[in-house]
Write a protein that holds these residues in place. Sequence first.
Motif, mmCIF file in Angstrom:
data_model
loop_
_atom_site.group_PDB
_atom_site.id
_atom_site.type_symbol
_atom_site.label_atom_id
_atom_site.label_comp_id
_atom_site.label_asym_id
_atom_site.label_seq_id
_atom_site.Cartn_x
_atom_site.Cartn_y
_atom_site.Cartn_z
ATOM 1 N N ALA A 83 37.274 8.662 73.354
ATOM 2 C CA ALA A 83 36.184 7.892 72.757
ATOM 3 C C ALA A 83 35.432 8.734 71.730
ATOM 4 C CB ALA A 83 35.228 7.403 73.849
ATOM 5 N N SER A 84 35.205 10.017 72.059
ATOM 6 C CA SER A 84 34.517 10.913 71.117
ATOM 7 C C SER A 84 35.329 11.088 69.843
ATOM 8 C CB SER A 84 34.264 12.273 71.767
ATOM 9 O OG SER A 84 33.356 12.164 72.842
ATOM 10 N N ALA A 85 36.648 11.210 69.999
ATOM 11 C CA ALA A 85 37.521 11.389 68.832
ATOM 12 C C ALA A 85 37.435 10.186 67.890
ATOM 13 C CB ALA A 85 38.961 11.600 69.289
ATOM 14 N N GLU A 86 37.396 8.989 68.461
ATOM 15 C CA GLU A 86 37.314 7.786 67.622
ATOM 16 C C GLU A 86 35.937 7.677 66.963
ATOM 17 O OE1 GLU A 86 38.199 2.968 67.874
ATOM 18 O OE2 GLU A 86 38.806 4.291 69.517
ATOM 19 N N THR A 87 34.896 8.082 67.702
ATOM 20 C CA THR A 87 33.541 8.079 67.125
ATOM 21 C C THR A 87 33.473 9.025 65.933
ATOM 22 O OG1 THR A 87 32.584 7.645 69.318
ATOM 23 C CG2 THR A 87 31.087 8.430 67.620
ATOM 24 N N VAL A 88 34.072 10.213 66.079
ATOM 25 C CA VAL A 88 34.082 11.195 64.988
ATOM 26 C C VAL A 88 34.807 10.637 63.766
ATOM 27 C CG1 VAL A 88 34.952 13.454 64.258
ATOM 28 C CG2 VAL A 88 33.810 13.223 66.460
ATOM 29 N N SER A 89 35.870 9.879 63.995
ATOM 30 C CA SER A 89 36.585 9.259 62.868
ATOM 31 C C SER A 89 35.647 8.342 62.084
ATOM 32 C CB SER A 89 37.785 8.458 63.376
ATOM 33 O OG SER A 89 38.762 9.305 63.932
ATOM 34 N N GLY A 90 34.831 7.586 62.807
ATOM 35 C CA GLY A 90 33.867 6.717 62.146
ATOM 36 C C GLY A 90 32.816 7.505 61.386
ATOM 37 N N ILE A 91 32.343 8.590 61.989
ATOM 38 C CA ILE A 91 31.357 9.461 61.337
ATOM 39 C C ILE A 91 31.931 10.020 60.042
ATOM 40 C CG2 ILE A 91 30.103 11.645 61.516
ATOM 41 C CD1 ILE A 91 29.900 11.103 64.562
ATOM 42 N N GLU A 92 33.158 10.548 60.125
ATOM 43 C CA GLU A 92 33.765 11.185 58.946
ATOM 44 C C GLU A 92 34.029 10.184 57.833
ATOM 45 O OE1 GLU A 92 37.136 13.318 60.639
ATOM 46 O OE2 GLU A 92 36.007 15.196 60.376
ATOM 47 N N SER A 93 34.337 8.944 58.172
ATOM 48 C CA SER A 93 34.608 7.951 57.135
ATOM 49 C C SER A 93 33.384 7.741 56.244
ATOM 50 C CB SER A 93 35.038 6.620 57.758
ATOM 51 O OG SER A 93 33.958 5.985 58.412
ATOM 52 N N VAL A 94 32.199 7.703 56.861
ATOM 53 C CA VAL A 94 30.962 7.527 56.094
ATOM 54 C C VAL A 94 30.518 8.849 55.469
ATOM 55 C CG1 VAL A 94 28.526 6.841 56.224
ATOM 56 C CG2 VAL A 94 30.259 5.558 57.489
ATOM 57 N N ALA A 95 30.729 9.949 56.185
ATOM 58 C CA ALA A 95 30.382 11.263 55.631
ATOM 59 C C ALA A 95 31.142 11.513 54.330
ATOM 60 C CB ALA A 95 30.695 12.362 56.640
ATOM 61 N N ASN A 96 32.417 11.172 54.312
ATOM 62 C CA ASN A 96 33.219 11.340 53.091
ATOM 63 C C ASN A 96 32.699 10.455 51.966
ATOM 64 O OD1 ASN A 96 34.927 13.177 54.324
ATOM 65 N ND2 ASN A 96 36.404 11.617 54.971
ATOM 66 N N MET A 97 32.271 9.252 52.325
ATOM 67 C CA MET A 97 31.757 8.316 51.334
ATOM 68 C C MET A 97 30.505 8.871 50.646
ATOM 69 S SD MET A 97 30.601 4.369 52.066
ATOM 70 C CE MET A 97 32.000 4.204 53.184
ATOM 71 N N TYR A 98 29.679 9.557 51.427
ATOM 72 C CA TYR A 98 28.428 10.098 50.893
ATOM 73 C C TYR A 98 28.526 11.591 50.559
ATOM 74 C CZ TYR A 98 26.124 5.700 51.874
ATOM 75 O OH TYR A 98 25.768 4.368 51.862
ATOM 76 N N LYS A 99 29.773 12.096 50.511
ATOM 77 C CA LYS A 99 30.041 13.471 50.084
ATOM 78 C C LYS A 99 29.407 14.519 51.003
ATOM 79 C CE LYS A 99 32.031 11.614 46.507
ATOM 80 N NZ LYS A 99 33.498 11.436 46.512
ATOM 81 N N TYR A 100 29.400 14.241 52.294
ATOM 82 C CA TYR A 100 28.916 15.215 53.257
ATOM 83 C C TYR A 100 30.095 15.950 53.896
ATOM 84 C CZ TYR A 100 23.977 13.880 53.429
ATOM 85 O OH TYR A 100 22.659 13.672 53.120
ATOM 86 N N ASN A 101 29.924 17.248 54.110
ATOM 87 C CA ASN A 101 30.872 18.023 54.888
ATOM 88 C C ASN A 101 30.499 17.909 56.363
ATOM 89 O OD1 ASN A 101 32.257 19.357 52.550
ATOM 90 N ND2 ASN A 101 30.184 20.153 52.228
ATOM 91 N N VAL A 102 31.481 18.048 57.231
ATOM 92 C CA VAL A 102 31.255 17.890 58.666
ATOM 93 C C VAL A 102 31.662 19.157 59.406
ATOM 94 C CG1 VAL A 102 31.982 16.650 60.731
ATOM 95 C CG2 VAL A 102 31.539 15.382 58.624
ATOM 96 N N ILE A 103 30.787 19.634 60.291
ATOM 97 C CA ILE A 103 31.108 20.744 61.180
ATOM 98 C C ILE A 103 31.155 20.194 62.604
ATOM 99 C CG2 ILE A 103 30.430 23.002 62.059
ATOM 100 C CD1 ILE A 103 28.806 23.427 59.520
ATOM 101 N N LEU A 104 32.304 20.329 63.259
ATOM 102 C CA LEU A 104 32.451 19.880 64.640
ATOM 103 C C LEU A 104 32.249 21.054 65.591
ATOM 104 C CD1 LEU A 104 35.661 17.642 64.518
ATOM 105 C CD2 LEU A 104 33.309 16.876 64.642
ATOM 106 N N ALA A 105 31.530 20.817 66.680
ATOM 107 C CA ALA A 105 31.322 21.869 67.678
ATOM 108 C C ALA A 105 31.437 21.266 69.069
ATOM 109 C CB ALA A 105 29.954 22.512 67.486
ATOM 110 N N ASN A 106 32.236 21.892 69.927
ATOM 111 C CA ASN A 106 32.494 21.409 71.275
ATOM 112 C C ASN A 106 31.612 22.159 72.265
ATOM 113 O OD1 ASN A 106 33.625 20.292 73.547
ATOM 114 N ND2 ASN A 106 35.479 21.550 73.505
#
Length: 346
Positions: free
Chosen positions: A74-97
């Motif tokens: 579920a977290s992996a799919e949520t991150v996919s949604g986050i990254e889709s919008v982050a890319n749209m708004y030109k944001y870089n993403v740092i993932l931390a477990n």
Amino acid sequence: MTATIYDVAREAKVSMATVSRVVNDNPNVKEATRAKVKEVIERLQYTPNAVARGLASKKTTTIGIVLPDISDLASAETVSGIESVANMYKYNVILANSCNDKDIERDIFNSFMSKQVDGIIYLGHSMTESTRNYLEGINIPLVLSSNIDIDDRYYSININYEKAGYDATKEFLEKGVKRVSLVISSYESQKAQRIISGYKKALNEFKLDFDSSLIIDGYKTYKESSDAYKKVKMNKVEAVITMFDEVALSILHQAQDMGVDVPKKLEILSFENTKLLDMARPKITSIFQPIFDIGAVSMRTLTKVIDIEKAKSKGEEYEETEISALQSEGKKLYLPHRIIHRQTTK
């Protein structure tokens, strides 16, 4: 060795702030200085990163995501949604477990601070009071994704778990099922509390007494749930609702190993709706959560919160109308849910 902003500043005999201004095309740099810095950048093959660009703009266009368990579907799919919008708004993403470890989590927040992230999206099943107090102290825009805040300190993006718990329970009660069990992670979980609240509401509507023995806690993963079916059987349960798909799958397998006919003798419904449920045989009925959309809306909400905080810091006017359009309760934003009927319910 990769060149850094420090190398460029030293070679060009200017400050790092000047290098950052050149990188950001800031007009407040003399042309001779700009040409010298650009020559050094080209010669050293320096590639500016987000933090370097942010030294002048005070914005790194980077957001941090805290995951409780990087292997969680579920977290992996949520991150996919986050990254889709982050890319749209030109944001870089740092993932931390965080591995569900509060000490690791605090180290992550400190790391995000040092990297000057513009905002944080916090995934997880619950947030401790100490974590909430610590986050308030570091003063970075934050949005909770698939997580619940108890006092509207932060925006949170979810489905309405109380309504979903009510809908799932009512689904069984309307068919004449009397003994419906909830299998949750813990009573401390805000999600679990809301699901239980909806469960009780449905029981009350059908004039049935609440039986605390039908709330089975302590189960979140497939491995942890190896004895869950024994408790279900002991309580003569007719239908079980699980918070997590791995738990539903584990109970299904245990029931099958005992020769139990699912759904004739035991009905199963789960809350997450990950791809595990379609892989199972029989396929498991679930509450549909738009997990990808929850991630996407979380990121879009964070961009708005970042803009609002930026306006506040400059003393500019701002409005939260676009965010509030989604609001159901204060800063709790709810996306729609529904029941997907598969093969583990009648």
